[in-house]
Scaffold this active site. Sequence first.
Site, PDB file in Angstrom:
ATOM      1  N   SER A 232       0.806  -1.244   0.184  1.00  0.00           N
ATOM      2  CA  SER A 232       0.156  -0.002   0.159  1.00  0.00           C
ATOM      3  C   SER A 232       0.914   1.057  -0.050  1.00  0.00           C
ATOM      4  O   SER A 232       1.770   1.146   0.610  1.00  0.00           O
ATOM      5  CB  SER A 232      -0.823  -0.118   1.383  1.00  0.00           C
ATOM      6  OG  SER A 232      -1.611   1.247   1.567  1.00  0.00           O
TER       7      SER A 232
ATOM      8  N   TYR B 106      -1.367  -0.405  10.260  1.00  0.00           N
ATOM      9  CA  TYR B 106      -1.545  -1.007   9.141  1.00  0.00           C
ATOM     10  C   TYR B 106      -0.499  -1.035   8.141  1.00  0.00           C
ATOM     11  O   TYR B 106      -0.226  -1.666   7.574  1.00  0.00           O
ATOM     12  CB  TYR B 106      -2.878  -0.486   8.682  1.00  0.00           C
ATOM     13  CG  TYR B 106      -3.082  -0.673   7.102  1.00  0.00           C
ATOM     14  CD1 TYR B 106      -3.268  -2.195   6.787  1.00  0.00           C
ATOM     15  CD2 TYR B 106      -3.032   0.158   6.023  1.00  0.00           C
ATOM     16  CE1 TYR B 106      -3.659  -2.523   5.544  1.00  0.00           C
ATOM     17  CE2 TYR B 106      -3.062  -0.094   4.872  1.00  0.00           C
ATOM     18  CZ  TYR B 106      -3.433  -1.526   4.499  1.00  0.00           C
ATOM     19  OH  TYR B 106      -3.921  -1.728   3.174  1.00  0.00           O
TER      20      TYR B 106
ATOM     21  N   LYS C 192       2.387  -3.613   6.576  1.00  0.00           N
ATOM     22  CA  LYS C 192       2.673  -3.634   5.271  1.00  0.00           C
ATOM     23  C   LYS C 192       4.232  -3.629   4.996  1.00  0.00           C
ATOM     24  O   LYS C 192       4.553  -4.356   4.083  1.00  0.00           O
ATOM     25  CB  LYS C 192       1.947  -2.483   4.189  1.00  0.00           C
ATOM     26  CG  LYS C 192       0.509  -2.836   4.205  1.00  0.00           C
ATOM     27  CD  LYS C 192       0.073  -4.165   3.225  1.00  0.00           C
ATOM     28  CE  LYS C 192      -1.452  -4.429   3.501  1.00  0.00           C
ATOM     29  NZ  LYS C 192      -1.744  -5.680   2.895  1.00  0.00           N
TER      30      LYS C 192
END
Length: 335
Positions: free
Chosen positions: A124, A148, A152
Amino acid sequence: MDVLVTGGLGYVGSHTCIALHQAGYRPVIYDNLSNASIVVLDQLAKICGKRFSFIQADVGDALALRQCFTDFSIEAVLHFAAYKAVGESTAQPLNYYQNNVCHSATLMSEMQNAGVRRLVFSSSATVYGVPQYLPIDENHSKAPTNPYGWSKLMVEQIMRDQCSANADWLAIALRYFNPVGAHPSGLLGENPSGIPNNLMPYVTQTATGHREKLYIYGNDYDTPDGTGVRDYVHVMDLAEGHVQAVDRLFSEQGFHAFNLGTGNGASVLDVLKEFELVTGVSVPYSITHRRPGDVAVSVASPALARQVLEWHAQRDLKTMLGDSWRWQSNYPEGI
Ligand code: UDP
């Protein structure tokens, strides 16, 4: 050729299965249904004229993975399965690190044991954190602002290290900007459970009357109209980017990361204006305070993906909005 698709019933994963099928690959879908509907499998069968193999299991389940690598001749893995709610990741960091990072390490261990060496990972643009310059290229500093994004980036690091230690490993991380849109058939699209966090499903659900109005998070940013600017990219363009990455896994060595975006920015108000033009539906909205953690502008430089993957986004904002709306109108309650 069999390719394992973890999270293959989710939003980007399911659309990628279509593109893989069209390119001659056989997707083997692996999903624990924690945030996806089994009906997606039926929709894929309608679109592709073929029912894909499906394993209902968790990526943290090493035995289930082992069985899968025994039962199929998997030559590459596309790894989408992950938690993806930014706000929730701040409230429940351990769940995010456990599910997104630890389970990815389990997957790579089982790949290693099974002799599978090719991996495409769903990363992302969140890994970049607050943009230091625009457009954002792959060399931009990495400073995620939430668990989050860190999860990643950590998986990318594991992939990088695994490729350094094992010359036969080939791994590609694809850093998505803002995925929107739906399959043009209107049979498959984004299917969020509960109140959507993201702009596009909130817009389409407001347009169907399922939400009273859209709340625009701030109109005092340093952008042409004051609202946040993002690089929206059609989910079928992303899907095709994954196919290009899988193709590349058979010639490229080591670890590589690519941005997947259009290189164009649209503000929240641009999206609403364009949506009305395309659909004839005007979306009621009001301006509210900025959402914590949001940035003014996030736009990709997709130059590296164009050069190395020979991929570029082909669908414009009108197509993204038209396809999203067709899907939402067909399935106002989702599936
Ligand atoms: N946004 C908004 N209202 C919403 C959801 C999003 O105004 O209900 C704005 C948000 O501030 C950002 C843009 O829409 O400028 C895209 O937000 P989204 O959550 O879809 O993606 P993000 O780029 O934040 O990951």
